[in-house]
Design an enzyme around this catalytic site. Structure first.
Site, mmCIF file in Angstrom:
data_model
loop_
_atom_site.group_PDB
_atom_site.id
_atom_site.type_symbol
_atom_site.label_atom_id
_atom_site.label_comp_id
_atom_site.label_asym_id
_atom_site.label_seq_id
_atom_site.Cartn_x
_atom_site.Cartn_y
_atom_site.Cartn_z
ATOM 1 N N TRP A 101 3.937 -44.125 54.910
ATOM 2 C CA TRP A 101 4.552 -43.563 53.706
ATOM 3 C C TRP A 101 5.664 -42.584 54.043
ATOM 4 C CZ3 TRP A 101 4.392 -46.408 49.780
ATOM 5 C CH2 TRP A 101 3.251 -47.123 49.433
ATOM 6 N N ASP A 181 4.709 -35.084 50.033
ATOM 7 C CA ASP A 181 4.118 -36.210 49.304
ATOM 8 C C ASP A 181 2.606 -36.047 49.410
ATOM 9 O OD1 ASP A 181 3.098 -38.590 48.402
ATOM 10 O OD2 ASP A 181 4.246 -39.878 49.772
ATOM 11 N N LYS A 205 -4.005 -42.463 42.683
ATOM 12 C CA LYS A 205 -5.014 -42.268 43.711
ATOM 13 C C LYS A 205 -6.056 -41.255 43.232
ATOM 14 C CE LYS A 205 -2.064 -44.689 46.192
ATOM 15 N NZ LYS A 205 -0.762 -44.361 46.791
HETATM 16 C C1 LIG Z 1 0.528 -44.852 47.161
HETATM 17 C C2 LIG Z 1 1.421 -43.916 47.854
HETATM 18 C C3 LIG Z 1 2.803 -43.908 47.641
HETATM 19 C C4 LIG Z 1 3.495 -44.889 46.713
HETATM 20 O O1 LIG Z 1 3.133 -44.596 45.414
HETATM 21 P P1 LIG Z 1 3.808 -45.360 44.182
HETATM 22 O O2 LIG Z 1 3.343 -44.516 43.040
HETATM 23 O O3 LIG Z 1 3.256 -46.741 44.190
HETATM 24 O O4 LIG Z 1 5.267 -45.349 44.363
HETATM 25 C C5 LIG Z 1 3.557 -42.977 48.311
HETATM 26 N N1 LIG Z 1 3.010 -42.097 49.150
HETATM 27 C C6 LIG Z 1 1.677 -42.069 49.378
HETATM 28 C C7 LIG Z 1 1.119 -41.053 50.322
HETATM 29 C C8 LIG Z 1 0.845 -42.978 48.744
HETATM 30 O O5 LIG Z 1 -0.471 -42.957 48.968
#
Ligand SMILES: *Cc1c(COP(=O)(O)O)cnc(C)c1O
Length: 367
Positions: A101, A181, A205
Site C-alpha cells: 500500500w 494511511d 476495514k
Molecule cells: C484497503 C487499503 C487501501 C485501499 O483502500 P481503498 O479504499 O480501496 O482505496 C489503502 N491502504 C491500505 C492500508 C488499505 O488497507
C-alpha cells in the site's frame, strides 16, 4: 440466521449489533417516515447523523480542536493522489515504503510531483520496518508519508516504533508533518493524533461500509494548495463546506457513526485494544506453536495486530485449508493474490470468540 466467522480483509466484518440497529431503523429512521438514506443530506435528520459521527470520532481519538474531520469519497486510493495535490505544491515528499500500500501511495504521488523513497523494505519482501534512526529525512520535504498497517503484508507500526519514528523525524526535520494511511488499523488502539499532520483511512476495514473515506487534517495544512486545485479535491473547500460540497455517502456515514457508538459502548479504544492484542496473541501462538506447519514471516516487533498472513507447507495444503475452513464456517481466509497463503483479518468487529474458533481449527488442521 447463520453468520459465518468472518475474517475478510476489506470490506470486512461489521458488529452484529450495528447491523441489527441498521435493520431496525431501515424503513423508518427515528420517526421521519423514511430511511436515513432516502432523505436530503442537508436536512435536519442527516445533519444530526454526520454531526454525531464526527463528535463520537473526536471523542474516541481525542482529536484536538485544531484538526478538521472530513468524510470524503474515492477511498484511501484517491488520498494517495489528493495528499500530494494538497500538500506538496512544488516541494518533494518523503515516502517510507513498507508494503504494497505505501508502495502504491508513492507511485501515485510521483505522478503528481516529486516524491522520494526515503526507505524501502522491499528487499526483505516487506517483512520488517526500516531503521528509522538511520534515515536521512529531507528537512525541506512537504511531508513524510507512511502506512501504519500494511494490510497485505501484515506489517504494523506499533506504539513504540511510532514514537521512535516521530522522534527521528523531529530531530532532523522538525517542521515536516507526518502523513499516515491508517486504513486498516485506525481505531484499533489509542492514538496520539498530535503526532500527525494528516491521517486518512478508507472505511471498509475498521470503520464501516465502503464508500466513505476519513481524513483528519491539521488546520495549518488546509491552505497549502491555494486555488490551484479542483474544489472537490481541496481539503480547504471540503472543510469549509462540512464535507458536503456535493452529496456525501450518507448511508456509509450513518453506519460508520453507529460503529463509533458501538466502540464507545465497548469501553473505547483502550478496551478494544486489549481485546485486539489478545486476539492477535492467540493467532500468533497457533502459528508459532505449530512446529513450523504455519509460518508468518514478519519481524516480531512489527507483526500486525489486525492482519495476520500465514502460509502452510504446500499449495495443496493451503487449498485444502481454504476448503475445510469454509466448510467449518470460516470466510475470508484466503490470502491476497500477490502474496498467496492465508490471511486472517481480525479488525475490531471480529470477536474474541471467532478468533478462538479459528485458533482451534488451525490446531486441529495441523494435527
Ligand atoms: C484497503 C487499503 C487501501 C485501499 O483502500 P481503498 O479504499 O480501496 O482505496 C489503502 N491502504 C491500505 C492500508 C488499505 O488497507
Amino acid at each position: 440466521m447463520t453468520r459465518a466467522w468472518n475474517f475478510s480483509a476489506g470490506p470486512a466484518a461489521i458488529p452484529l449489533e450495528v447491523l441489527q440497529q441498521v435493520e431496525k431503523e431501515l424503513f423508518d429512521w427515528h420517526g421521519i417516515g423514511a430511511s436515513i438514506m432516502e432523505v436530503s443530506h442537508r436536512g435536519k435528520a442527516f445533519v444530526s447523523v454526520i454531526e454525531a459521527a464526527e463528535a463520537d470520532l473526536r471523542e474516541l481519538l481525542a482529536i484536538p480542536d485544531n484538526y478538521r474531520v472530513l468524510f470524503l469519497q474515492g477511498g484511501a486510493s484517491l488520498q494517495f493522489a489528493q495528499v500530494p495535490m494538497n500538500l506538496s505544491v512544488g516541494k518533494s515528499a518523503d515516502y517510507l515504503v513498507t508494503g504494497s500500500w505505501s508502495k502504491k501511495a508513492h507511485k501515485e504521488a510521483a505522478r503528481i510531483g516529486a516524491a522520494r523513497i526515503v526507505a524501502t523494505t522491499e528487499g526483505s519482501k516487506f517483512t520488517r520496518l526500516p531503521d528509522f534512526e538511520r534515515l536521512a529525512f529531507d528537512e525541506n520535504a512537504a511531508y513524510v508519508h507512511l502506512c501504519t498497517n500494511e494490510t497485505i503484508h501484515g506489517v504494523e507500526v506499533h506504539e513504540e516504533s511510532e514514537a521512535r519514528l516521530f522522534e527521528a523525524i523531529s530531530s532532523v526535520a522538525p517542521d515536516v508533518p507526518l502523513v499516515a494511511d491508517m486504513s486498516s488499523n485506525i481505531l484499533s488502539r489509542p492514538l496520539d493524533v498530535r503526532r500527525y499532520g494528516l491521517i486518512y483511512a478508507g472505511a471498509q476495514k475498521n470503520i464501516g461500509p465502503s464508500g466513505v473515506t476519513l481524513v483528519i487534517v491539521r488546520n495549518d495544512l488546509l491552505d497549502r494548495a491555494g486555488e490551484n486545485i479542483s474544489a472537490q479535491l481541496s481539503y480547504r473547500e471540503q472543510a469549509d463546506n462540512g464535507s458536503m460540497l456535493n452529496t456525501p455517502p450518507t448511508f456509509a456515514i450513518h453506519v460508520a457513526g453507529l460503529v463509533f457508538k458501538w466502540l464507545k459502548a465497548q469501553g473505547g479504544l483502550d478496551a478494544i485494544a486489549a481485546v485486539n492484542r489478545e486476539k492477535a496473541r492467540q493467532l500468533y501462538e497457533a502459528i508459532d506453536n505449530s512446529g513450523g506447519f504455519y509460518r508468518n514471516p514478519v519481524d516480531i516487533v512489527c507483526r500486525s495486530v489486525m492482519n495476520i498472513p500465514f502460509s502452510l507447507p504446500t499449495p495443496e495444503l493451503e487449498a485444502q485449508f481454504v476448503k475445510e475452513s469454509e466448510a467449518a464456517g470460516f470466510i475470508g481466509l484466503k490470502g491476497h493474490k500477490s502474496v498467496g497463503g492465508m490471511r486472517a483479518s481480525i479488525y475490531n468487529a471480529v470477536s474474541l470468540e471467532a478468533v478462538e474458533a479459528l485458533a482451534g481449527f488451525m490446531k486441529e488442521f495441523c494435527g
